[in-house]
Scaffold this active site. Sequence first.
Site, PDB file in Angstrom:
ATOM      1  N   ILE A 184       6.842  -3.761  -7.018  1.00  0.00           N
ATOM      2  CA  ILE A 184       6.062  -2.632  -7.508  1.00  0.00           C
ATOM      3  C   ILE A 184       6.514  -1.352  -6.800  1.00  0.00           C
ATOM      4  O   ILE A 184       6.302  -1.212  -5.597  1.00  0.00           O
ATOM      5  CB  ILE A 184       4.550  -2.877  -7.292  1.00  0.00           C
ATOM      6  CG1 ILE A 184       4.128  -4.104  -8.115  1.00  0.00           C
ATOM      7  CG2 ILE A 184       3.741  -1.636  -7.678  1.00  0.00           C
ATOM      8  CD1 ILE A 184       2.694  -4.501  -7.943  1.00  0.00           C
ATOM      9  N   ARG A 185       7.167  -0.465  -7.552  1.00  0.00           N
ATOM     10  CA  ARG A 185       7.724   0.760  -6.939  1.00  0.00           C
ATOM     11  C   ARG A 185       8.386   0.398  -5.608  1.00  0.00           C
ATOM     12  O   ARG A 185       8.160   1.032  -4.585  1.00  0.00           O
ATOM     13  CB  ARG A 185       6.620   1.798  -6.719  1.00  0.00           C
ATOM     14  CG  ARG A 185       6.112   2.448  -8.013  1.00  0.00           C
ATOM     15  CD  ARG A 185       4.878   3.328  -7.761  1.00  0.00           C
ATOM     16  NE  ARG A 185       5.030   4.213  -6.625  1.00  0.00           N
ATOM     17  CZ  ARG A 185       5.467   5.477  -6.688  1.00  0.00           C
ATOM     18  NH1 ARG A 185       5.771   6.013  -7.845  1.00  0.00           N
ATOM     19  NH2 ARG A 185       5.571   6.202  -5.597  1.00  0.00           N
ATOM     20  N   CYS A 244       6.514  -4.759   1.257  1.00  0.00           N
ATOM     21  CA  CYS A 244       6.655  -3.499   0.531  1.00  0.00           C
ATOM     22  C   CYS A 244       6.347  -2.311   1.440  1.00  0.00           C
ATOM     23  O   CYS A 244       7.181  -1.915   2.238  1.00  0.00           O
ATOM     24  CB  CYS A 244       5.785  -3.508  -0.727  1.00  0.00           C
ATOM     25  SG  CYS A 244       6.224  -2.210  -1.896  1.00  0.00           S
ATOM     26  N   ARG A 295      12.899   4.230  -0.103  1.00  0.00           N
ATOM     27  CA  ARG A 295      11.612   4.097  -0.805  1.00  0.00           C
ATOM     28  C   ARG A 295      11.773   4.233  -2.309  1.00  0.00           C
ATOM     29  O   ARG A 295      12.614   4.979  -2.780  1.00  0.00           O
ATOM     30  CB  ARG A 295      10.620   5.152  -0.298  1.00  0.00           C
ATOM     31  CG  ARG A 295      10.154   4.878   1.113  1.00  0.00           C
ATOM     32  CD  ARG A 295       9.039   5.825   1.498  1.00  0.00           C
ATOM     33  NE  ARG A 295       7.941   5.742   0.532  1.00  0.00           N
ATOM     34  CZ  ARG A 295       6.973   6.649   0.438  1.00  0.00           C
ATOM     35  NH1 ARG A 295       6.967   7.682   1.224  1.00  0.00           N
ATOM     36  NH2 ARG A 295       6.020   6.497  -0.449  1.00  0.00           N
ATOM     37  N   HIS A 348       5.957  -8.779  -3.368  1.00  0.00           N
ATOM     38  CA  HIS A 348       4.561  -9.072  -3.018  1.00  0.00           C
ATOM     39  C   HIS A 348       4.186 -10.541  -3.236  1.00  0.00           C
ATOM     40  O   HIS A 348       3.559 -10.870  -4.252  1.00  0.00           O
ATOM     41  CB  HIS A 348       3.617  -8.213  -3.859  1.00  0.00           C
ATOM     42  CG  HIS A 348       3.719  -6.755  -3.586  1.00  0.00           C
ATOM     43  ND1 HIS A 348       3.103  -6.155  -2.513  1.00  0.00           N
ATOM     44  CD2 HIS A 348       4.376  -5.764  -4.236  1.00  0.00           C
ATOM     45  CE1 HIS A 348       3.371  -4.866  -2.516  1.00  0.00           C
ATOM     46  NE2 HIS A 348       4.142  -4.604  -3.560  1.00  0.00           N
ATOM     47  N   GLY A 405       0.862  -1.188   0.000  1.00  0.00           N
ATOM     48  CA  GLY A 405       0.000   0.000   0.000  1.00  0.00           C
ATOM     49  C   GLY A 405       0.885   1.219   0.000  1.00  0.00           C
ATOM     50  O   GLY A 405       2.032   1.151  -0.425  1.00  0.00           O
ATOM     51  N   GLU A 406       0.366   2.329   0.496  1.00  0.00           N
ATOM     52  CA  GLU A 406       1.169   3.549   0.570  1.00  0.00           C
ATOM     53  C   GLU A 406       1.589   3.808   2.011  1.00  0.00           C
ATOM     54  O   GLU A 406       0.740   3.981   2.889  1.00  0.00           O
ATOM     55  CB  GLU A 406       0.396   4.741   0.000  1.00  0.00           C
ATOM     56  CG  GLU A 406       0.453   4.815  -1.508  1.00  0.00           C
ATOM     57  CD  GLU A 406       1.883   4.746  -2.058  1.00  0.00           C
ATOM     58  OE1 GLU A 406       2.776   5.451  -1.528  1.00  0.00           O
ATOM     59  OE2 GLU A 406       2.118   3.969  -3.001  1.00  0.00           O
ATOM     60  N   SER A 407       2.906   3.869   2.248  1.00  0.00           N
ATOM     61  CA  SER A 407       3.398   3.953   3.625  1.00  0.00           C
ATOM     62  C   SER A 407       3.034   5.271   4.289  1.00  0.00           C
ATOM     63  O   SER A 407       2.728   5.295   5.485  1.00  0.00           O
ATOM     64  CB  SER A 407       4.902   3.721   3.673  1.00  0.00           C
ATOM     65  OG  SER A 407       5.570   4.677   2.885  1.00  0.00           O
ATOM     66  N   GLU A 412       1.849 -12.089  -2.068  1.00  0.00           N
ATOM     67  CA  GLU A 412       0.388 -12.213  -2.096  1.00  0.00           C
ATOM     68  C   GLU A 412      -0.182 -12.036  -3.499  1.00  0.00           C
ATOM     69  O   GLU A 412      -1.352 -12.351  -3.742  1.00  0.00           O
ATOM     70  CB  GLU A 412      -0.256 -11.211  -1.114  1.00  0.00           C
ATOM     71  CG  GLU A 412      -0.242  -9.738  -1.546  1.00  0.00           C
ATOM     72  CD  GLU A 412       1.092  -9.023  -1.324  1.00  0.00           C
ATOM     73  OE1 GLU A 412       2.101  -9.702  -1.023  1.00  0.00           O
ATOM     74  OE2 GLU A 412       1.125  -7.780  -1.448  1.00  0.00           O
TER      75      GLU A 412
END
Lengths: 209, 296
Positions: free
Chosen positions: A139-140, A83, A110, A175, A51-53, A177
Site C-alpha cells: 500500500i503506497r 511499511c 517512499r 503488510h 501508518g504514516e512515517s 498483518e
Amino acid sequence: MAEREPVVGVLALQGDVEEHLAALRRAGADARAVKTREQLDALDGLVIPGGESTTVMKLLQRFGMDAPIIDRVQSGMPLWGTCMGMIVAARDVADIRQPTLGVLDVTVRRNAFGRQNESVEIDLDVPALGPGAFPAVFIRAPWIERIGDEVELLASRDGHGVMVRQANVLATSFHPELTGDSRVHAYFLSMVERARAARKKIGKRSTAA
Amino acid sequence: MEQTGTDKVKRGLAQMLKGGVIMDVVTPEHAVIAQEAGAVSVMALERIPADIRAMGGVARMSSLELIQAIMDAVTIPVMAKVRIGHFAEAQVLQSIGIDYIDESEVLTPADDKYHVEKHAFTTPFVCGARDLGEALRRIGEGAAMIRSKGEAGSGNIVEAVRHMRAIGDSIRELSVAPKEELMARARELGAPFELVAQVAREGRLPVVLFCAGGVSTPADAALMMQLGAEGIFVGSGIFKSKDPRKFAKAIVDATTHYEDPKVVAEACRSLGMQEAMPGLDVRKLPESEMLSSRGN
C-alpha cells in the site's frame, strides 16, 4: 515450569495496530499496544506497524520515545517494521529530508511503487518462509534502494528489495498483518525467542560469576 | 497474481491512517503545515466547510490545478471531494491519481437519489454516515472507509457525537441479537443482509470508522476517539484558528493520547488564550442549511 509467552509490543502512536496485535496473538505472543516510554521496558520485541512515517517519527520525538527504542534495539531487542515501520527504522530516506531511527543500514524510497492506485496484492516469493508464495499486500509502499553490507535481502519485487534483515532488525515494505498468513509473524517471533534465549544465557553466566 | 483496486488495498490504506488526523487544506502551504504538525493525510479543497456555508451557492469538486499542487507539496496521502452521485468528478480524480475520494455532503449533491457505484473504481472512497444503516449502504456501494457526518463547518460537536453514538449503539445491539433477528434488522436498517450479519459477528464495521464534522478543539478530538472513532477529520477548526500550526499539533497530540487526560490538557494549554473557531447552534439552523441530511 512453563515458559511465559514472549512479550511483543506494537508501537501504537498511529497506524494499523489492532491488526498486528491480532496476528501476533495468533502466532503465540503476549502482544501489547505501546504508547509510552515506560511500556518499552517490559518488551522482548517491538513491531512498528503500517501508518504514516512523518506522523509517527514526529510523535516518537515529541514524546521522547525515539532514543529509548534505539537503545533497546542496539542492545539486542528484535524490531520489525512494516511499511511505515521500515521507513522509520531505515538509516536514510531517498530524496527527502526526514528523521528516522537509523537502526537498519538501508536507504528507502517512499511511495516508490506509486500512489494508492498502484497499491497491489501480489504473490511474493520469500524463500526464508519456506515453500509457497506469500500473499503480499503493498500500500503506497516503499522499496529499498541501497542495502548495507550487514543486511540480508529476503525478498524482492521487480528487482527492488522489499524484505530485509540485519541481525535483530527485520523490515517488510508489505503488510503481513492484513492477511491470514502468519508466517512472517512466526518468523519474527522466532527472532524474539532466540534473543531471549541468548539474554538468559548471558544472565546465567553473570550470576555464576 | 497481481491485483490493484481490491477491497483489501482500498480498505487497507484507511487502516494505515488509523489513530491519525486528516486535515482540510486549501493551499499547498496549508498542506505542508498540516504534514509538519503530524497529519496522516490532507483533504484538498478550495474552501473549508465554514466558508462554503457562509458563501452559499453550488459547491463543486475543487480545481485540479489546486489539487495537483497539494499532491506535489506533501508525501502523505491526499484526498479530495466529489459531489454525491457525481461519478464523472470521481473518474476525473481517479485519473489524476488522488489517493482517496470523499463523496461528500459538504459539496452540493449532484444526484438527489443515488450515490456513486464505488466498486467500479480503483481509487478508494470515504463516505459520511449518520447511523449504521447509512454506513452499511455506503459500504454496500463500495465505500472503503466511513466517517460519521457530524455537521461540517458548524464548530459544534453535538451532531458528530449523535452520529458516532448512533453507529456504536446499533453495532452493540446487533452483536447481541439472536441470529433469527438479523434479516428483520437488515430490513429496519435498510442495509444489505450480508453486511449486517458480518457486523453482528465481528462487533465492528467492516471498514475503518473516522469522525468528521464539528471537531474544533483537542478535547473534541479526545471525546470522539473515546466514543469509538478510529481517527479524526478536522475541517474548518484548524485553519480558522489564529495559529494553525499550534492548533494542528494540539489536535494530533490529543488524538494520539486521547485516553491520557494529562496529554490532552497539555494540548489544550499549548493554545493559550487562543479561542477555537466560533460555533453555530445547530438547533437554530434551518433544515435547508443542514449539510448532514444530504445523501441517504
